[in-house]
Design a protein around this motif. Sequence first.
Motif, PDB file in Angstrom:
ATOM      1  N   MET A  36       0.845  -1.178   0.000  1.00 10.57           N
ATOM      2  CA  MET A  36       0.000   0.000   0.000  1.00 10.57           C
ATOM      3  C   MET A  36       0.897   1.250   0.000  1.00 10.57           C
ATOM      4  SD  MET A  36      -2.993  -1.033  -0.065  1.00 10.57           S
ATOM      5  CE  MET A  36      -3.777  -2.618   0.019  1.00 10.57           C
ATOM      6  N   PRO A  37       0.382   2.401  -0.425  1.00  7.46           N
ATOM      7  CA  PRO A  37       1.216   3.621  -0.443  1.00  7.46           C
ATOM      8  C   PRO A  37       1.808   3.967   0.928  1.00  7.46           C
ATOM      9  CG  PRO A  37      -0.793   3.976  -1.680  1.00  7.46           C
ATOM     10  CD  PRO A  37      -0.916   2.622  -1.035  1.00  7.46           C
ATOM     11  N   ASP A  38       1.059   3.746   1.999  1.00  5.65           N
ATOM     12  CA  ASP A  38       1.603   4.014   3.340  1.00  5.65           C
ATOM     13  C   ASP A  38       2.773   3.093   3.653  1.00  5.65           C
ATOM     14  OD1 ASP A  38      -0.263   5.995   3.756  1.00  5.65           O
ATOM     15  OD2 ASP A  38      -1.661   4.674   4.821  1.00  5.65           O
ATOM     16  N   ASP A  39       2.656   1.826   3.242  1.00  2.00           N
ATOM     17  CA  ASP A  39       3.745   0.882   3.470  1.00  2.00           C
ATOM     18  C   ASP A  39       4.984   1.280   2.677  1.00  2.00           C
ATOM     19  OD1 ASP A  39       2.032  -0.573   5.080  1.00  2.00           O
ATOM     20  OD2 ASP A  39       1.431  -1.936   3.461  1.00  2.00           O
ATOM     21  N   GLU A  40       4.784   1.723   1.436  1.00  2.00           N
ATOM     22  CA  GLU A  40       5.919   2.152   0.632  1.00  2.00           C
ATOM     23  C   GLU A  40       6.613   3.361   1.247  1.00  2.00           C
ATOM     24  OE1 GLU A  40       4.671   2.817  -3.365  1.00  2.00           O
ATOM     25  OE2 GLU A  40       4.140   0.709  -3.680  1.00  2.00           O
ATOM     26  N   ARG A  41       5.816   4.309   1.757  1.00  2.00           N
ATOM     27  CA  ARG A  41       6.402   5.482   2.416  1.00  2.00           C
ATOM     28  C   ARG A  41       7.185   5.082   3.655  1.00  2.00           C
ATOM     29  NH1 ARG A  41       1.682   8.045   3.305  1.00  2.00           N
ATOM     30  NH2 ARG A  41       0.824   7.834   1.243  1.00  2.00           N
ATOM     31  N   MET A  42       6.623   4.168   4.430  1.00  2.00           N
ATOM     32  CA  MET A  42       7.302   3.722   5.643  1.00  2.00           C
ATOM     33  C   MET A  42       8.619   3.021   5.298  1.00  2.00           C
ATOM     34  SD  MET A  42       5.985   1.203   8.689  1.00  2.00           S
ATOM     35  CE  MET A  42       5.852  -0.196   7.601  1.00  2.00           C
ATOM     36  N   MET A  43       8.607   2.183   4.255  1.00  2.00           N
ATOM     37  CA  MET A  43       9.840   1.507   3.856  1.00  2.00           C
ATOM     38  C   MET A  43      10.881   2.504   3.358  1.00  2.00           C
ATOM     39  SD  MET A  43       8.652  -2.084   2.191  1.00  2.00           S
ATOM     40  CE  MET A  43      10.318  -2.486   1.800  1.00  2.00           C
ATOM     41  N   GLU A  44      10.450   3.527   2.638  1.00  2.00           N
ATOM     42  CA  GLU A  44      11.376   4.559   2.178  1.00  2.00           C
ATOM     43  C   GLU A  44      11.990   5.306   3.358  1.00  2.00           C
ATOM     44  OE1 GLU A  44      13.647   6.585  -0.429  1.00  2.00           O
ATOM     45  OE2 GLU A  44      12.257   4.989  -0.996  1.00  2.00           O
ATOM     46  N   ASP A  45      11.192   5.626   4.351  1.00  2.00           N
ATOM     47  CA  ASP A  45      11.717   6.289   5.554  1.00  2.00           C
ATOM     48  C   ASP A  45      12.707   5.398   6.286  1.00  2.00           C
ATOM     49  OD1 ASP A  45      10.170   8.500   5.003  1.00  2.00           O
ATOM     50  OD2 ASP A  45       8.578   7.961   6.440  1.00  2.00           O
ATOM     51  N   LEU A  46      12.389   4.124   6.397  1.00  2.00           N
ATOM     52  CA  LEU A  46      13.310   3.188   7.047  1.00  2.00           C
ATOM     53  C   LEU A  46      14.612   3.071   6.267  1.00  2.00           C
ATOM     54  CD1 LEU A  46      10.845   0.349   8.123  1.00  2.00           C
ATOM     55  CD2 LEU A  46      12.087   1.911   9.613  1.00  2.00           C
ATOM     56  N   TRP A  47      14.514   3.068   4.937  1.00  2.00           N
ATOM     57  CA  TRP A  47      15.717   2.985   4.103  1.00  2.00           C
ATOM     58  C   TRP A  47      16.592   4.214   4.322  1.00  2.00           C
ATOM     59  CZ3 TRP A  47      18.512  -0.315   1.514  1.00  2.00           C
ATOM     60  CH2 TRP A  47      19.411   0.137   0.585  1.00  2.00           C
ATOM     61  N   ARG A  48      15.970   5.396   4.353  1.00  2.00           N
ATOM     62  CA  ARG A  48      16.753   6.624   4.589  1.00  2.00           C
ATOM     63  C   ARG A  48      17.405   6.603   5.969  1.00  2.00           C
ATOM     64  NH1 ARG A  48      12.113   9.983   2.885  1.00  2.00           N
ATOM     65  NH2 ARG A  48      12.121   9.851   0.634  1.00  2.00           N
ATOM     66  N   SER A  49      16.668   6.150   6.972  1.00  2.48           N
ATOM     67  CA  SER A  49      17.228   6.083   8.325  1.00  2.48           C
ATOM     68  C   SER A  49      18.399   5.111   8.382  1.00  2.48           C
ATOM     69  CB  SER A  49      16.154   5.646   9.320  1.00  2.48           C
ATOM     70  OG  SER A  49      15.123   6.577   9.371  1.00  2.48           O
ATOM     71  N   ALA A  50      18.254   3.980   7.705  1.00  2.00           N
ATOM     72  CA  ALA A  50      19.334   2.991   7.703  1.00  2.00           C
ATOM     73  C   ALA A  50      20.577   3.550   7.021  1.00  2.00           C
ATOM     74  CB  ALA A  50      18.874   1.708   7.013  1.00  2.00           C
TER      75      ALA A  50
END
Length: 85
Positions: A36-50
Amino acid sequence: MDEILIPIVAIVALFIVFPGMIFHYITLWRKQKTLMPDDERMMEDLWRSARAMERRIETLESLLEQSEADSPRRPPRSSRPTFDD
């Protein structure tokens, strides 16, 4: 009248309603397999944090290596005992 109505309802239920319900739930199942779009946004945020954490760790490691090189009384990091089990 009841003698004709019951077989017609049974045939309609068997060949139209039940397959329709099955295809409906298959469609819902396939739709849920994608992100879902929310899941994609959350994964992108996690990727940036990592990535940011990785850069910070690399900076800390380089600072530690520099301080170890400046301090001659400490043994090199590779010869220190490790506590991995």
